[in-house]
Scaffold this motif. Structure first.
Motif, PDB file in Angstrom:
ATOM      1  N   SER A  99       0.949  -1.299   0.029  1.00  0.00           N
ATOM      2  CA  SER A  99      -0.051  -0.072   0.093  1.00  0.00           C
ATOM      3  C   SER A  99       0.865   1.154   0.100  1.00  0.00           C
ATOM      4  CB  SER A  99      -0.771  -0.127   1.324  1.00  0.00           C
ATOM      5  OG  SER A  99      -1.674   1.512   1.179  1.00  0.00           O
ATOM      6  N   LYS A 100       0.415   2.220  -0.377  1.00  0.00           N
ATOM      7  CA  LYS A 100       0.898   3.579  -0.321  1.00  0.00           C
ATOM      8  C   LYS A 100       0.571   4.109   0.920  1.00  0.00           C
ATOM      9  CE  LYS A 100       1.218   4.307  -5.435  1.00  0.00           C
ATOM     10  NZ  LYS A 100       0.726   5.028  -6.559  1.00  0.00           N
ATOM     11  N   ILE A 101      -0.046   3.552   1.691  1.00  0.00           N
ATOM     12  CA  ILE A 101      -0.497   4.091   3.066  1.00  0.00           C
ATOM     13  C   ILE A 101       0.196   3.408   4.401  1.00  0.00           C
ATOM     14  CG2 ILE A 101      -2.733   4.762   4.442  1.00  0.00           C
ATOM     15  CD1 ILE A 101      -4.239   4.783   1.821  1.00  0.00           C
ATOM     16  N   GLN A 102       0.578   3.887   4.965  1.00  0.00           N
ATOM     17  CA  GLN A 102       1.223   3.181   6.181  1.00  0.00           C
ATOM     18  C   GLN A 102       0.248   2.409   7.062  1.00  0.00           C
ATOM     19  OE1 GLN A 102       3.691   5.217   8.879  1.00  0.00           O
ATOM     20  NE2 GLN A 102       4.873   3.219   9.382  1.00  0.00           N
ATOM     21  N   ARG A 103       0.325   0.994   7.158  1.00  0.00           N
ATOM     22  CA  ARG A 103      -0.611   0.222   7.985  1.00  0.00           C
ATOM     23  C   ARG A 103       0.382  -0.504   9.123  1.00  0.00           C
ATOM     24  NH1 ARG A 103      -3.704  -2.720   3.315  1.00  0.00           N
ATOM     25  NH2 ARG A 103      -1.512  -2.893   2.667  1.00  0.00           N
ATOM     26  N   ARG A 104       0.191  -0.370  10.280  1.00  0.00           N
ATOM     27  CA  ARG A 104       0.731  -1.057  11.461  1.00  0.00           C
ATOM     28  C   ARG A 104       0.365  -2.112  12.128  1.00  0.00           C
ATOM     29  NH1 ARG A 104       5.423   1.529  13.607  1.00  0.00           N
ATOM     30  NH2 ARG A 104       5.487  -0.260  14.664  1.00  0.00           N
ATOM     31  N   SER A 105      -0.578  -2.552  11.397  1.00  0.00           N
ATOM     32  CA  SER A 105      -1.406  -3.880  12.004  1.00  0.00           C
ATOM     33  C   SER A 105      -0.689  -5.143  11.847  1.00  0.00           C
ATOM     34  CB  SER A 105      -2.892  -3.988  11.530  1.00  0.00           C
ATOM     35  OG  SER A 105      -2.840  -4.055  10.046  1.00  0.00           O
ATOM     36  N   PHE A 106      -0.019  -5.624  12.971  1.00  0.00           N
ATOM     37  CA  PHE A 106       0.740  -6.802  12.671  1.00  0.00           C
ATOM     38  C   PHE A 106      -0.107  -7.924  12.809  1.00  0.00           C
ATOM     39  CE2 PHE A 106       3.753  -3.415  14.277  1.00  0.00           C
ATOM     40  CZ  PHE A 106       4.652  -3.514  13.235  1.00  0.00           C
ATOM     41  N   LEU A 107       0.577  -9.033  12.614  1.00  0.00           N
ATOM     42  CA  LEU A 107      -0.266 -10.417  12.783  1.00  0.00           C
ATOM     43  C   LEU A 107      -0.304 -10.757  14.321  1.00  0.00           C
ATOM     44  CD1 LEU A 107      -1.039 -13.128  11.247  1.00  0.00           C
ATOM     45  CD2 LEU A 107       1.201 -14.041  11.598  1.00  0.00           C
ATOM     46  N   ARG A 108      -1.200  -9.958  14.816  1.00  0.00           N
ATOM     47  CA  ARG A 108      -1.621 -10.203  16.273  1.00  0.00           C
ATOM     48  C   ARG A 108      -3.002 -10.541  16.216  1.00  0.00           C
ATOM     49  NH1 ARG A 108       0.872  -8.950  21.259  1.00  0.00           N
ATOM     50  NH2 ARG A 108       2.784  -8.814  20.084  1.00  0.00           N
ATOM     51  N   ILE A 204       2.570 -19.032  16.096  1.00  0.00           N
ATOM     52  CA  ILE A 204       2.278 -18.290  14.772  1.00  0.00           C
ATOM     53  C   ILE A 204       1.107 -19.224  14.036  1.00  0.00           C
ATOM     54  CG2 ILE A 204       3.392 -17.964  12.650  1.00  0.00           C
ATOM     55  CD1 ILE A 204       5.840 -17.099  13.791  1.00  0.00           C
ATOM     56  N   LYS A 205       1.319 -20.394  14.147  1.00  0.00           N
ATOM     57  CA  LYS A 205       0.392 -21.373  13.469  1.00  0.00           C
ATOM     58  C   LYS A 205      -0.984 -21.154  14.021  1.00  0.00           C
ATOM     59  CE  LYS A 205      -1.161 -26.335  12.834  1.00  0.00           C
ATOM     60  NZ  LYS A 205      -0.801 -27.621  13.383  1.00  0.00           N
ATOM     61  N   PHE A 206      -1.160 -20.944  15.189  1.00  0.00           N
ATOM     62  CA  PHE A 206      -2.474 -20.556  15.939  1.00  0.00           C
ATOM     63  C   PHE A 206      -3.137 -19.196  15.186  1.00  0.00           C
ATOM     64  CE2 PHE A 206      -4.805 -18.162  19.142  1.00  0.00           C
ATOM     65  CZ  PHE A 206      -5.835 -19.014  19.314  1.00  0.00           C
ATOM     66  N   CYS A 207      -2.023 -18.284  15.415  1.00  0.00           N
ATOM     67  CA  CYS A 207      -2.576 -17.081  14.581  1.00  0.00           C
ATOM     68  C   CYS A 207      -3.070 -17.082  13.367  1.00  0.00           C
ATOM     69  CB  CYS A 207      -1.291 -15.954  14.980  1.00  0.00           C
ATOM     70  SG  CYS A 207      -0.767 -15.546  16.668  1.00  0.00           S
ATOM     71  N   PHE A 208      -2.298 -17.767  12.438  1.00  0.00           N
ATOM     72  CA  PHE A 208      -2.743 -17.800  11.066  1.00  0.00           C
ATOM     73  C   PHE A 208      -4.350 -18.410  11.055  1.00  0.00           C
ATOM     74  CE2 PHE A 208       1.819 -18.331   9.515  1.00  0.00           C
ATOM     75  CZ  PHE A 208       1.880 -16.790   9.268  1.00  0.00           C
ATOM     76  N   GLU A 209      -4.296 -19.352  11.848  1.00  0.00           N
ATOM     77  CA  GLU A 209      -5.587 -20.310  11.712  1.00  0.00           C
ATOM     78  C   GLU A 209      -6.802 -19.215  12.362  1.00  0.00           C
ATOM     79  OE1 GLU A 209      -4.455 -25.101  12.570  1.00  0.00           O
ATOM     80  OE2 GLU A 209      -5.558 -23.953  13.907  1.00  0.00           O
ATOM     81  N   ARG A 210      -6.404 -18.558  13.325  1.00  0.00           N
ATOM     82  CA  ARG A 210      -7.416 -17.186  14.078  1.00  0.00           C
ATOM     83  C   ARG A 210      -7.730 -16.479  12.821  1.00  0.00           C
ATOM     84  NH1 ARG A 210      -9.355 -16.409  19.079  1.00  0.00           N
ATOM     85  NH2 ARG A 210      -9.293 -18.703  18.999  1.00  0.00           N
ATOM     86  N   GLN A 211      -6.604 -15.963  12.240  1.00  0.00           N
ATOM     87  CA  GLN A 211      -7.018 -14.960  11.107  1.00  0.00           C
ATOM     88  C   GLN A 211      -7.948 -15.407   9.946  1.00  0.00           C
ATOM     89  OE1 GLN A 211      -3.601 -13.035   9.457  1.00  0.00           O
ATOM     90  NE2 GLN A 211      -3.998 -11.196  10.866  1.00  0.00           N
ATOM     91  N   LEU A 212      -7.614 -16.672   9.822  1.00  0.00           N
ATOM     92  CA  LEU A 212      -8.444 -17.369   8.760  1.00  0.00           C
ATOM     93  C   LEU A 212      -9.926 -17.517   9.196  1.00  0.00           C
ATOM     94  CD1 LEU A 212      -7.012 -18.497   6.114  1.00  0.00           C
ATOM     95  CD2 LEU A 212      -7.256 -21.025   7.156  1.00  0.00           C
ATOM     96  N   ASP A 213     -10.096 -17.828  10.327  1.00  0.00           N
ATOM     97  CA  ASP A 213     -11.423 -17.808  11.156  1.00  0.00           C
ATOM     98  C   ASP A 213     -11.966 -16.540  11.035  1.00  0.00           C
ATOM     99  OD1 ASP A 213     -11.210 -20.428  11.700  1.00  0.00           O
ATOM    100  OD2 ASP A 213     -10.486 -20.106  13.646  1.00  0.00           O
ATOM    101  N   TYR A 214     -11.533 -15.450  11.172  1.00  0.00           N
ATOM    102  CA  TYR A 214     -11.993 -14.006  11.027  1.00  0.00           C
ATOM    103  C   TYR A 214     -12.243 -13.785   9.577  1.00  0.00           C
ATOM    104  CZ  TYR A 214     -10.067 -13.128  15.595  1.00  0.00           C
ATOM    105  OH  TYR A 214      -9.748 -12.978  16.983  1.00  0.00           O
ATOM    106  N   ARG A 215     -11.508 -14.148   8.656  1.00  0.00           N
ATOM    107  CA  ARG A 215     -11.808 -13.801   7.207  1.00  0.00           C
ATOM    108  C   ARG A 215     -13.119 -14.669   6.628  1.00  0.00           C
ATOM    109  NH1 ARG A 215      -5.528 -14.103   5.337  1.00  0.00           N
ATOM    110  NH2 ARG A 215      -5.041 -12.082   6.186  1.00  0.00           N
ATOM    111  N   THR A 216     -13.393 -15.861   7.356  1.00  0.00           N
ATOM    112  CA  THR A 216     -14.248 -16.849   6.829  1.00  0.00           C
ATOM    113  C   THR A 216     -15.795 -16.537   7.369  1.00  0.00           C
ATOM    114  OG1 THR A 216     -13.680 -18.491   8.276  1.00  0.00           O
ATOM    115  CG2 THR A 216     -12.784 -18.362   6.050  1.00  0.00           C
TER     116      THR A 216
END
Length: 217
Positions: A99-108, A204-216
């Motif tokens: 992005s051309k816009i700064q985003r500081r939302s990390f994988l948390r 990290i594996k747990f975080c990926f799975e949780r993000q996937l849950d949010y997206r679906t």
């Protein structure tokens, strides 16, 4: 759009420690793979101090194109490679993640997980996490277990996965900040100071799975 080999990257590291989070580091792309960039060990701006990175550490990066435009993306450390110099492998973002816009939302991710903690005087308690990422986590303070900034804790985290498997993750953490909530409770921010790559990978594996849950949802 992607940065090229030899291009300079400007890096900030996800940290609950505000002094660390505002520091800027500089690195150079040494190689480009299908899904990764290989970069040199970052150096702090204005000094010659190298910054050691850890597996799973979350990074906010920008680079400047020839027309002078800054392009931002968030990524994380996926490994290391020993060449003539040590290189750090980071995830290559998808084109729409730049992005051309700064985003500081990390994988948390927000997650209420059980965390057993033991202080240096061997007193113990069980706390609940509020969020978690590859570099640390936040927990709610317990009335009978006082925490102070700078305190070191031995921790054991219960991590559930989507396939119903449960892992126990052991690490040493440091309390880097304590925030008083309007409810009267405390939110204590911890960073990992001693954790193996394999244990960090479980988180990290747990975080990926949780993000996937949010997206679906």
């Amino acid at each position: 759009m992607y940065p090229k080999i030899n291009e300079i990257l400007f890096i900030q590291i996800a940290s609950a420690d505000e002094k660390e989070a505002i520091k800027e580091y500089k690195s150079r792309i040494a190689d480009v793979e299908d899904n990764s960039f290989l970069i040199e060990v970052p150096m702090q701006q204005g000094s010659s101090r190298l910054k050691r990175l850890f597996f799973g550490e979350e990074l906010s990066i920008y680079y400047i194109t020839e027309d002078g435009v800054r392009h931002y993306f968030n990524t994380y450390v996926t490994g290391f490679e020993e060449d003539v110099v040590r290189l750090v492998r980071i995830r290559k973002p998808l084109p729409d993640e730049i992005s051309k816009i700064q985003r500081r939302s990390f994988l948390r991710v927000h997650a209420n997980l059980e965390l057993a903690i033991q202080a240096e005087d061997l007193t113990r308690a069980v706390a609940l996490t509020e969020d978690i990422g590859g570099g640390g986590l936040s927990i709610y303070g317990e009335p009978n277990f006082s925490l102070v900034e700078g305190q070191k804790l031995n921790c054991w985290l219960l991590v559930p996965y989507r396939n119903s498997a449960i892992e126990h993750v052991a690490f040493e953490a440091e309390v880097v900040r304590i925030k008083e909530l309007e409810t009267g409770r405390q939110l204590c921010m911890l960073k990992f100071v001693q954790i193996t790559d394999s244990e960090r990978q479980k988180i990290i594996k747990f975080c990926f799975e949780r993000q996937l849950d949010y997206r679906t949802k």
